[in-house]
Motif scaffolding. Structure first.
Motif, PDB file in Angstrom:
ATOM      1  N   VAL A  61      71.182  -7.079  -4.560  1.00 32.70           N
ATOM      2  CA  VAL A  61      71.304  -5.955  -5.499  1.00 32.70           C
ATOM      3  C   VAL A  61      70.869  -4.661  -4.833  1.00 32.70           C
ATOM      4  O   VAL A  61      71.498  -3.621  -5.029  1.00 32.70           O
ATOM      5  N   GLU A  62      69.827  -4.722  -4.041  1.00 32.38           N
ATOM      6  CA  GLU A  62      69.359  -3.519  -3.355  1.00 32.38           C
ATOM      7  C   GLU A  62      70.407  -3.008  -2.370  1.00 32.38           C
ATOM      8  O   GLU A  62      70.697  -1.814  -2.330  1.00 32.38           O
ATOM      9  N   THR A 102      73.650  -3.580  -2.423  1.00 28.58           N
ATOM     10  CA  THR A 102      74.807  -3.118  -3.178  1.00 28.58           C
ATOM     11  C   THR A 102      74.521  -1.762  -3.811  1.00 28.58           C
ATOM     12  O   THR A 102      75.393  -0.893  -3.831  1.00 28.58           O
ATOM     13  N   GLY A 103      73.317  -1.573  -4.300  1.00 27.72           N
ATOM     14  CA  GLY A 103      72.934  -0.302  -4.906  1.00 27.72           C
ATOM     15  C   GLY A 103      72.979   0.842  -3.903  1.00 27.72           C
ATOM     16  O   GLY A 103      73.430   1.949  -4.222  1.00 27.72           O
ATOM     17  N   GLU A 104      72.519   0.591  -2.694  1.00 34.16           N
ATOM     18  CA  GLU A 104      72.550   1.624  -1.662  1.00 34.16           C
ATOM     19  C   GLU A 104      73.988   1.989  -1.305  1.00 34.16           C
ATOM     20  O   GLU A 104      74.315   3.161  -1.135  1.00 34.16           O
ATOM     21  N   ARG A 105      74.847   1.003  -1.199  1.00 41.65           N
ATOM     22  CA  ARG A 105      76.258   1.269  -0.894  1.00 41.65           C
ATOM     23  C   ARG A 105      76.923   2.043  -2.026  1.00 41.65           C
ATOM     24  O   ARG A 105      77.707   2.959  -1.790  1.00 41.65           O
ATOM     25  N   LEU A 106      76.613   1.655  -3.255  1.00 41.09           N
ATOM     26  CA  LEU A 106      77.194   2.335  -4.410  1.00 41.09           C
ATOM     27  C   LEU A 106      76.726   3.776  -4.477  1.00 41.09           C
ATOM     28  O   LEU A 106      77.517   4.680  -4.762  1.00 41.09           O
ATOM     29  N   LEU A 107      75.473   4.020  -4.200  1.00 34.33           N
ATOM     30  CA  LEU A 107      74.950   5.384  -4.187  1.00 34.33           C
ATOM     31  C   LEU A 107      75.638   6.217  -3.116  1.00 34.33           C
ATOM     32  O   LEU A 107      76.024   7.363  -3.364  1.00 34.33           O
TER      33      LEU A 107
END
Length: 52
Positions: free
Chosen positions: A32-33, A35-40
Motif C-alpha cells: 500500500v505504501e 502504491t500510494g507513492e506511485r499514485l501521488l
C-alpha cells in the motif's frame, strides 16, 4: 499432567498462525505504501500537465 502439557502443541500452532498473519500484514502495508507513492507521483504529474 506434565506429559499432557509437553505433548500439547496448540499454543505453538497459534504462535505460528500469528507470525504468518504478522508477515502478511507487513507485506500489505509495504504494498500500500509503494502504491500510494506511485499514485501521488502520477497525480502530481497530471496536475503539472493540466496547469501548463
Amino acid at each position: 499432567m506434565l506429559r499432557k502439557f509437553l505433548r500439547d502443541d496448540s499454543a505453538a500452532t497459534a504462535i505460528e498462525y500469528s507470525l504468518i498473519a504478522g508477515f502478511i500484514a507487513l507485506a500489505i502495508i509495504a504494498a500500500v505504501e509503494m502504491t500510494g507513492e506511485r499514485l501521488l507521483a502520477l497525480l502530481e504529474s497530471l496536475l503539472d500537465a493540466l496547469t501548463r
